[in-house]
Design a protein around this motif. Sequence first.
Motif, PDB file in Angstrom:
ATOM      1  N   PRO A  59      58.074  30.193 102.147  1.00 50.40           N
ATOM      2  CA  PRO A  59      59.469  30.465 102.251  1.00 50.40           C
ATOM      3  C   PRO A  59      60.060  29.117 102.823  1.00 50.40           C
ATOM      4  O   PRO A  59      59.769  28.221 103.594  1.00 50.40           O
ATOM      5  N   GLU A  61      62.604  28.430 104.780  1.00 52.43           N
ATOM      6  CA  GLU A  61      62.574  28.198 106.328  1.00 52.43           C
ATOM      7  C   GLU A  61      61.414  27.592 106.958  1.00 52.43           C
ATOM      8  O   GLU A  61      61.391  26.656 107.796  1.00 52.43           O
ATOM      9  N   ILE A  62      60.190  28.107 106.319  1.00 50.53           N
ATOM     10  CA  ILE A  62      58.968  27.552 106.839  1.00 50.53           C
ATOM     11  C   ILE A  62      58.861  26.142 106.571  1.00 50.53           C
ATOM     12  O   ILE A  62      58.328  25.125 107.247  1.00 50.53           O
ATOM     13  N   GLN A  64      61.341  24.083 105.676  1.00 49.93           N
ATOM     14  CA  GLN A  64      62.026  23.073 106.607  1.00 49.93           C
ATOM     15  C   GLN A  64      61.624  22.852 107.748  1.00 49.93           C
ATOM     16  O   GLN A  64      62.016  21.837 108.581  1.00 49.93           O
ATOM     17  N   TRP A  65      61.257  23.947 108.400  1.00 48.39           N
ATOM     18  CA  TRP A  65      60.687  23.760 109.964  1.00 48.39           C
ATOM     19  C   TRP A  65      59.644  22.856 110.059  1.00 48.39           C
ATOM     20  O   TRP A  65      59.640  21.970 111.004  1.00 48.39           O
TER      21      TRP A  65
END
Length: 139
Positions: A59, A61-62, A64-65
């Motif tokens: 995903p 978001e993961i 980017q994190w």
Amino acid sequence: MFYALNWFVVVALLAFWSVTAWALHAVAVWAVSSAGAMPGAASGVANMALPDWLAPWVPPEIAQWASQLLAGLGPAIDSLLQAAPTLAGGVTVATWVVWGIGSVLLVLLGAGLHLLIALWRRRSSGGSGPNAGSSLAAG
């Protein structure tokens, strides 16, 4: 004969242990000393990206994190690499301590085997010696 063989093996193991400790010490001191010679080595960590075959499965978001986490760790890793050459003296002390403990254990192993050989020889020659019947001859 067994005593000499025992101590020959112990001395050979001690020599191998010493050479191994010396070689590992040399590699560790070289690695620690040259770690600070690469300024900015961890700055490229922030530019790492997921492989093309893995990107569709992760995903966004993961991903980017993870990239933000790596970007934050870059300066910390650089500061650790700059401080690493001061650890060379500690590596030397640790090597001497580990070598000393290993050497004492090898010498204790040799002494234990020496005692086992002595006990084995005493038991194997228990009733066949020249004094085997002397206690009966006295009565």
